[in-house]
Design an enzyme around this catalytic site. Structure first.
Site, PDB file in Angstrom:
ATOM      1  N   LEU A  90       0.900  -1.145   0.000  1.00 39.54           N
ATOM      2  CA  LEU A  90       0.000   0.000   0.000  1.00 39.54           C
ATOM      3  C   LEU A  90       0.941   1.197   0.000  1.00 39.54           C
ATOM      4  O   LEU A  90       1.739   1.360   0.928  1.00 39.54           O
ATOM      5  CB  LEU A  90      -0.874  -0.026   1.260  1.00 39.54           C
ATOM      6  CG  LEU A  90      -1.749   1.181   1.550  1.00 39.54           C
ATOM      7  CD1 LEU A  90      -2.767   1.397   0.440  1.00 39.54           C
ATOM      8  CD2 LEU A  90      -2.453   1.001   2.888  1.00 39.54           C
ATOM      9  N   SER A  91       0.895   1.997  -1.043  1.00 37.17           N
ATOM     10  CA  SER A  91       1.840   3.112  -1.181  1.00 37.17           C
ATOM     11  C   SER A  91       1.759   4.067   0.005  1.00 37.17           C
ATOM     12  O   SER A  91       0.751   4.137   0.707  1.00 37.17           O
ATOM     13  CB  SER A  91       1.568   3.893  -2.470  1.00 37.17           C
ATOM     14  OG  SER A  91       1.813   3.092  -3.590  1.00 37.17           O
TER      15      SER A  91
END
Length: 178
Positions: free
Chosen positions: A61-62
């Site tokens: 998840l950035s």
């Protein structure tokens, strides 16, 4: 500085991103406040820290500042009623944010999240079902496929976000832009 944006809550994170000048748009602020990052990761203790978080299968998840920057850049192409594609949709977080923007005011916008790892596609459906179930299918649809080829079934798109590096822009994606 982005790495100073971490917080202990979604609201705190968004306030820090705004204070750092990463988020300027009220639409981006409202969107990120509405879509709770903690519902898109199993690592609750670091959900609001400003760094990537593993989601499994070698994917992450950035970092929140990256999502904020993408939403700021794409905001003008994510208007109510627009159509968008999120390539490499992973956890579903950014797709849900995009869906929130294109469906403001009940507009008939549509976002497709395409992911090549079936387990991540399923995870994204489950995460959105917990956070914003009303978005599923009517506004937001997740599919399994090769994102380099886009998703012709949903085209044309006003915006396409690609969450991975590429040596060149695939022609199939360009051809699916409106």
């Amino acid at each position: 500085m982005a790495w100073r944006c971490s917080a202990t809550s979604n609201a705190g994170l968004i306030a820090n991103l705004q204070a750092a000048g990463i988020i300027r748009s009220q639409r981006t602020i409202a969107t990120m406040l509405a879509v709770d990052r903690a519902k898109y990761t199993s690592y609750q203790n670091v959900a609001y820290e400003d760094h990537p978080v593993p989601i499994g299968y070698g994917a992450t998840l950035s970092a929140p500042h990256m999502h904020a920057q993408m939403l700021e850049i794409l905001e003008g192409h994510l208007r109510p009623g627009d159509r968008a594609l999120d390539v490499g949709s992973g956890s579903g977080y950014l797709s849900a944010c995009m869906a929130h923007m294109v469906s403001e005011g009940g507009a008939p916008g549509k976002v497709f999240g395409i992911e090549h790892i079936p387990e991540l596609q399923q995870m994204s459906v489950q995460s959105v079902a917990m956070d914003h179930p009303h978005l599923l299918d009517s506004v937001l649809k997740f599919v399994v496929g090769d994102g380099r080829k886009g998703w012709k079934e949903g085209a044309p798109y006003k915006a396409i976000h690609v969450g991975a590096a590429s040596p060149s822009i695939p022609k199939e994606l360009i051809d699916q832009l409106s």
